[in-house]
Scaffold this motif. Sequence first.
Motif, PDB file in Angstrom:
ATOM      1  N   CYS A 261      -0.121  39.633  79.869  1.00 31.82           N
ATOM      2  CA  CYS A 261      -0.040  38.197  80.123  1.00 31.82           C
ATOM      3  C   CYS A 261      -0.735  37.364  79.079  1.00 31.82           C
ATOM      4  CB  CYS A 261      -1.018  37.570  81.061  1.00 31.82           C
ATOM      5  SG  CYS A 261       0.668  38.709  83.281  1.00 31.82           S
ATOM      6  N   GLU A 262      -1.680  37.461  78.654  1.00 33.70           N
ATOM      7  CA  GLU A 262      -2.542  36.825  77.297  1.00 33.70           C
ATOM      8  C   GLU A 262      -2.377  37.273  75.716  1.00 33.70           C
ATOM      9  OE1 GLU A 262      -7.177  36.962  78.057  1.00 33.70           O
ATOM     10  OE2 GLU A 262      -6.296  38.533  77.916  1.00 33.70           O
ATOM     11  N   THR A 263      -0.898  38.362  75.659  1.00 35.27           N
ATOM     12  CA  THR A 263      -0.685  38.266  74.640  1.00 35.27           C
ATOM     13  C   THR A 263       0.780  37.638  74.352  1.00 35.27           C
ATOM     14  OG1 THR A 263      -1.023  40.502  74.405  1.00 35.27           O
ATOM     15  CG2 THR A 263       0.796  40.366  73.182  1.00 35.27           C
ATOM     16  N   MET A 264       1.652  37.510  75.640  1.00 38.47           N
ATOM     17  CA  MET A 264       2.666  36.137  75.999  1.00 38.47           C
ATOM     18  C   MET A 264       1.776  35.281  75.760  1.00 38.47           C
ATOM     19  SD  MET A 264       5.317  38.686  78.533  1.00 38.47           S
ATOM     20  CE  MET A 264       6.534  37.386  78.741  1.00 38.47           C
ATOM     21  N   GLY A 265       1.138  34.889  76.498  1.00 37.66           N
ATOM     22  CA  GLY A 265       0.449  33.617  76.372  1.00 37.66           C
ATOM     23  C   GLY A 265       0.669  32.813  75.085  1.00 37.66           C
ATOM     24  N   ALA A 272      -6.194  27.673  75.394  1.00 38.55           N
ATOM     25  CA  ALA A 272      -6.962  28.794  75.893  1.00 38.55           C
ATOM     26  C   ALA A 272      -7.283  28.718  77.360  1.00 38.55           C
ATOM     27  CB  ALA A 272      -8.591  28.224  74.853  1.00 38.55           C
ATOM     28  N   TRP A 273      -7.369  27.664  77.797  1.00 40.95           N
ATOM     29  CA  TRP A 273      -7.921  26.918  78.732  1.00 40.95           C
ATOM     30  C   TRP A 273      -6.291  27.814  80.331  1.00 40.95           C
ATOM     31  CZ3 TRP A 273      -4.136  24.594  82.411  1.00 40.95           C
ATOM     32  CH2 TRP A 273      -3.121  24.292  82.092  1.00 40.95           C
ATOM     33  N   GLN A 274      -5.698  27.722  80.129  1.00 42.30           N
ATOM     34  CA  GLN A 274      -4.238  28.308  80.189  1.00 42.30           C
ATOM     35  C   GLN A 274      -4.227  29.744  80.428  1.00 42.30           C
ATOM     36  OE1 GLN A 274      -0.068  25.940  79.399  1.00 42.30           O
ATOM     37  NE2 GLN A 274       0.267  26.613  81.165  1.00 42.30           N
ATOM     38  N   ILE A 275      -4.101  29.958  78.852  1.00 41.80           N
ATOM     39  CA  ILE A 275      -4.358  31.978  79.041  1.00 41.80           C
ATOM     40  C   ILE A 275      -5.415  32.645  80.047  1.00 41.80           C
ATOM     41  CG2 ILE A 275      -5.291  33.524  77.426  1.00 41.80           C
ATOM     42  CD1 ILE A 275      -3.564  32.082  75.118  1.00 41.80           C
ATOM     43  N   LYS A 276      -6.554  31.704  79.752  1.00 38.02           N
ATOM     44  CA  LYS A 276      -7.659  32.263  80.710  1.00 38.02           C
ATOM     45  C   LYS A 276      -7.555  32.285  82.486  1.00 38.02           C
ATOM     46  CE  LYS A 276     -12.740  31.050  81.199  1.00 38.02           C
ATOM     47  NZ  LYS A 276     -14.013  30.625  80.189  1.00 38.02           N
ATOM     48  N   ARG A 277      -6.484  30.850  82.796  1.00 38.06           N
ATOM     49  CA  ARG A 277      -6.287  30.619  84.109  1.00 38.06           C
ATOM     50  C   ARG A 277      -5.004  32.190  84.514  1.00 38.06           C
ATOM     51  NH1 ARG A 277      -4.169  24.804  86.588  1.00 38.06           N
ATOM     52  NH2 ARG A 277      -2.118  25.846  85.607  1.00 38.06           N
ATOM     53  N   LEU A 361       4.758  27.623  85.075  1.00 34.45           N
ATOM     54  CA  LEU A 361       4.926  28.169  83.447  1.00 34.45           C
ATOM     55  C   LEU A 361       3.611  29.788  83.816  1.00 34.45           C
ATOM     56  CD1 LEU A 361       5.704  29.050  81.077  1.00 34.45           C
ATOM     57  CD2 LEU A 361       4.018  27.971  79.579  1.00 34.45           C
ATOM     58  N   GLU A 362       2.549  30.028  84.209  1.00 35.18           N
ATOM     59  CA  GLU A 362       1.570  30.869  84.970  1.00 35.18           C
ATOM     60  C   GLU A 362       2.825  31.617  85.995  1.00 35.18           C
ATOM     61  OE1 GLU A 362       0.666  27.701  85.103  1.00 35.18           O
ATOM     62  OE2 GLU A 362      -1.403  27.856  83.989  1.00 35.18           O
ATOM     63  N   SER A 363       2.873  31.161  86.184  1.00 33.86           N
ATOM     64  CA  SER A 363       3.931  31.896  87.736  1.00 33.86           C
ATOM     65  C   SER A 363       4.984  32.660  87.262  1.00 33.86           C
ATOM     66  CB  SER A 363       4.398  30.744  89.185  1.00 33.86           C
ATOM     67  OG  SER A 363       3.556  30.641  89.568  1.00 33.86           O
ATOM     68  N   ARG A 364       5.637  31.785  86.621  1.00 32.64           N
ATOM     69  CA  ARG A 364       7.211  33.203  85.607  1.00 32.64           C
ATOM     70  C   ARG A 364       6.443  33.566  84.719  1.00 32.64           C
ATOM     71  NH1 ARG A 364       9.476  28.322  82.900  1.00 32.64           N
ATOM     72  NH2 ARG A 364       7.729  27.053  83.941  1.00 32.64           N
ATOM     73  N   ILE A 365       5.472  33.869  84.496  1.00 36.57           N
ATOM     74  CA  ILE A 365       4.699  34.768  82.855  1.00 36.57           C
ATOM     75  C   ILE A 365       4.405  35.765  83.781  1.00 36.57           C
ATOM     76  CG2 ILE A 365       2.817  35.565  81.322  1.00 36.57           C
ATOM     77  CD1 ILE A 365       2.999  32.649  80.693  1.00 36.57           C
ATOM     78  N   LEU A 366       3.548  35.588  84.950  1.00 35.05           N
ATOM     79  CA  LEU A 366       3.397  36.415  85.620  1.00 35.05           C
ATOM     80  C   LEU A 366       4.020  37.713  86.462  1.00 35.05           C
ATOM     81  CD1 LEU A 366       0.785  38.239  86.702  1.00 35.05           C
ATOM     82  CD2 LEU A 366       1.026  36.331  88.774  1.00 35.05           C
ATOM     83  N   ALA A 367       4.985  36.796  86.806  1.00 35.91           N
ATOM     84  CA  ALA A 367       5.888  37.722  87.605  1.00 35.91           C
ATOM     85  C   ALA A 367       7.241  38.349  86.472  1.00 35.91           C
ATOM     86  CB  ALA A 367       6.852  36.721  88.054  1.00 35.91           C
TER      87      ALA A 367
END
Length: 459
Positions: A261-265, A272-277, A361-367
């Motif tokens: 997830c971090e690398t995709m972010g 940074a705040w979104q990657i942290k979340r 977006l974070e949900s899509r990345i996480l999935a």
Amino acid sequence: MLEGSILQQLETAHRHSTRPIRFGVYYKNTLVALCHALEDHILTEDGEPLVITAFQMGKWYLQEANRYADIAKRSRGIAIMASADAGFAEHSTSQLPNVDLVAIEAGDPVEQEWHLIILSPKYTAMVICQELSEDDYGIGGLPKSDLERKFYGLWTFEPELVRETAELVIAHIEKYNPELANKLNNHKQAIQSALISPKDLGIVVSRVVDYLQNEQENAIVPALDRNLISNEIQAFLRMAQLMDLADINNPMASAEVVAICETMGQLLDLPAWQIKRLRLAALLHRIDPLQRAESVLTPGASTNYQEEAPSCPLTCPLIPGAQVLRTMPRLRAIAQIISHQSEWWNGTGEPAGLAGDEIPLESRILALAADFQWRVCQQQYSKQSGQDIFAQALDHCRKEQSTRFDPKLVDTLTLLVMGLQQGLDLPLMTPKVSSSMWLLDSRWDSHSKSSQEIDSYSK
């Protein structure tokens, strides 16, 4: 750490292990809330646990002695250690047949420790800390308020660590009372703790979080409030950690999802705040058992899982597990991410049937990251040598682009896989659970960013 203390023995035993113990600092009000939550849970379950506790001084025990009379009714046995003062042995609870006292001698290092060890057939839990010395407090000196006293140690649900600590404590008790130590060992052996039931652990975690939040209402000192918030996060992280450890195929699954997830972010140039979340959501994304845990303390706790998520792009239901996370204001955004990781790009997923950019977006990345990681693990476990496991996992994800997964994110994952094929190494992060505040960003709240801002990457 005091030489010969239980905490020091535990640290020494794990100093050079593959999983060294990481300790934190806890204020007394945090430890009181933790212990009350764990003690009161005994009153609600029928496991008849073995309970071993140390109160430092007898006067602290006397403040809780009536509670322990009720706990004794639901326990196989209780051993209480404290210095023998203030009517330690005369209280009626001390006379109960399944309650045994150990009067600690002056100078015993355990006199400075605070223990609560629970061995139940359904779960394990412990708090073990040592009070800071006057020198440890530094220039400010000793605190003026009793609730601001500080302790160094840890709390955990991890079965092996709890059982190991119980053995160390029983060995210490043997120096005072060999007969009692033998009885405690028999109790311990009789309790065959099964694999922790997700439902049972979820209820314990929910209770711990509720008690910590209740204590926050009385915390007027900012440092005390932060310590309580940190431990609320720790409760969820510790549960997620146990779930990972129970995965015999890959106990580092969540850490691997975090790295992806971090690398995709970073490839998407997210702030940074979104990657942290996203990182915190990835660490917690497997806490499905909390979907069946409800608040045990908060008055009026909602059980309506159709209520609107404040940061949802649409009016949408939250799964019960996310509802538990939402009891913490700073985790509401994380609850949203975890809730919607099961949405599909074409709108046929759950829980709200969101489609396309309506899905956070974070949900899509996480999935996508979680599915890719799982497929890589399956390929490794099946030992299909000579095949590119990354390419195979990516092919599976590509087959579901535009149906399950965001096609642009599949393109981003393709870039990541190219890097992995060329030797890119994704560093795995093992979070220091005992100091979890760094995972939060003070700017977070459930209204922090709109879906338009979140999806700016696609424009």
